[in-house]
Write a protein that holds these residues in place. Sequence first.
Motif, PDB file in Angstrom:
ATOM      1  N   TYR A 110       4.251   7.009   3.148  1.00 20.81           N
ATOM      2  CA  TYR A 110       3.721   6.305   4.315  1.00 20.81           C
ATOM      3  C   TYR A 110       4.746   5.343   4.906  1.00 20.81           C
ATOM      4  CZ  TYR A 110      -0.884   8.303   3.921  1.00 20.81           C
ATOM      5  OH  TYR A 110      -1.928   9.195   3.915  1.00 20.81           O
ATOM      6  N   LYS A 111       5.548   4.708   4.073  1.00 17.89           N
ATOM      7  CA  LYS A 111       6.588   3.800   4.560  1.00 17.89           C
ATOM      8  C   LYS A 111       7.622   4.565   5.381  1.00 17.89           C
ATOM      9  CE  LYS A 111       8.733  -0.180   4.636  1.00 17.89           C
ATOM     10  NZ  LYS A 111       8.296  -1.149   5.630  1.00 17.89           N
ATOM     11  N   LYS A 119       1.464   6.220  -7.187  1.00 22.76           N
ATOM     12  CA  LYS A 119       1.449   5.105  -6.237  1.00 22.76           C
ATOM     13  C   LYS A 119       2.788   4.917  -5.539  1.00 22.76           C
ATOM     14  CE  LYS A 119      -2.208   2.730  -8.622  1.00 22.76           C
ATOM     15  NZ  LYS A 119      -2.717   1.553  -9.274  1.00 22.76           N
ATOM     16  N   ASP A 120       3.871   5.063  -6.277  1.00 20.48           N
ATOM     17  CA  ASP A 120       5.192   4.895  -5.666  1.00 20.48           C
ATOM     18  C   ASP A 120       5.461   5.976  -4.624  1.00 20.48           C
ATOM     19  OD1 ASP A 120       5.681   2.683  -7.275  1.00 20.48           O
ATOM     20  OD2 ASP A 120       6.580   3.902  -8.867  1.00 20.48           O
ATOM     21  N   LEU A 135       0.363  -2.902   1.931  1.00 20.56           N
ATOM     22  CA  LEU A 135       1.780  -2.768   1.589  1.00 20.56           C
ATOM     23  C   LEU A 135       2.624  -2.453   2.824  1.00 20.56           C
ATOM     24  CD1 LEU A 135       1.562  -0.773  -1.758  1.00 20.56           C
ATOM     25  CD2 LEU A 135       2.232  -3.160  -1.471  1.00 20.56           C
ATOM     26  N   LEU A 136       2.027  -1.762   3.792  1.00 21.13           N
ATOM     27  CA  LEU A 136       2.737  -1.440   5.031  1.00 21.13           C
ATOM     28  C   LEU A 136       2.751  -2.609   6.009  1.00 21.13           C
ATOM     29  CD1 LEU A 136       1.452   2.186   5.672  1.00 21.13           C
ATOM     30  CD2 LEU A 136       3.679   1.503   4.789  1.00 21.13           C
ATOM     31  N   TYR A 192       3.259   5.336  -1.440  1.00 18.36           N
ATOM     32  CA  TYR A 192       3.810   4.250  -0.628  1.00 18.36           C
ATOM     33  C   TYR A 192       5.085   4.698   0.080  1.00 18.36           C
ATOM     34  CZ  TYR A 192       6.187   0.004   0.707  1.00 18.36           C
ATOM     35  OH  TYR A 192       6.867  -0.941   1.419  1.00 18.36           O
ATOM     36  N   THR A 214      -5.046  -0.601   0.168  1.00 19.99           N
ATOM     37  CA  THR A 214      -3.863  -1.080  -0.547  1.00 19.99           C
ATOM     38  C   THR A 214      -2.588  -0.584   0.127  1.00 19.99           C
ATOM     39  OG1 THR A 214      -5.159  -0.950  -2.582  1.00 19.99           O
ATOM     40  CG2 THR A 214      -2.792  -1.227  -2.824  1.00 19.99           C
ATOM     41  N   VAL A 215      -2.589   0.677   0.519  1.00 17.26           N
ATOM     42  CA  VAL A 215      -1.430   1.237   1.224  1.00 17.26           C
ATOM     43  C   VAL A 215      -1.194   0.471   2.521  1.00 17.26           C
ATOM     44  CG1 VAL A 215      -0.512   3.291   2.370  1.00 17.26           C
ATOM     45  CG2 VAL A 215      -1.766   3.530   0.245  1.00 17.26           C
ATOM     46  N   ARG A 229      -0.827   1.714  10.737  1.00 16.94           N
ATOM     47  CA  ARG A 229      -0.773   0.975   9.481  1.00 16.94           C
ATOM     48  C   ARG A 229      -2.163   0.636   8.958  1.00 16.94           C
ATOM     49  NH1 ARG A 229       4.516  -1.960   9.111  1.00 16.94           N
ATOM     50  NH2 ARG A 229       5.675  -1.312  10.937  1.00 16.94           N
TER      51      ARG A 229
END
Length: 142
Positions: free
Chosen positions: A50-51, A43-44, A137-138, A47, A133-134, A71
């Motif tokens: 994509y970030k 998961k880290d 977070l974005l 993220y 979820t991604v 996004r």
Amino acid sequence: MVTIIDGEGLVLGRLASTVSKRLLDGEEITIINAEKIIISGNKDFIYAKYKQRVDRASISNPRDLGPKYPRRPDDIFRRTVRGMIPYRKAHGRAAYKNLKVNVGIPKELEGQEVVEVEQAQPKNITKSMELGTVSKLLGAKF
């Protein structure tokens, strides 16, 4: 005829490659539940990847330079498919226009027959994250 595929629980890359092949063959495809497509991996790391893509910009003029990266989960899926087809050529553009991606299930598609994609089923995936979820977070609002 439009092929409807439910993205719930399917792996992003496998689904995108299957969809891109079908698009190039001339099919019209609609994806529903794009926010429930899963990305396999830590998961880290997902993220962070994509970030980093979203945050790409120039130091001198951060608003104008790209590439602009989406996004929203439906746009992320469209962008993934776009990377798998020759969208700069005429037949690639025509194929790309035949793709519709929806968050959730639109009212006009409720109750219609959904096609199963066996190639995109998760196999031995222990770590994963949903596209929705991604996106949250974005900073996406959908």
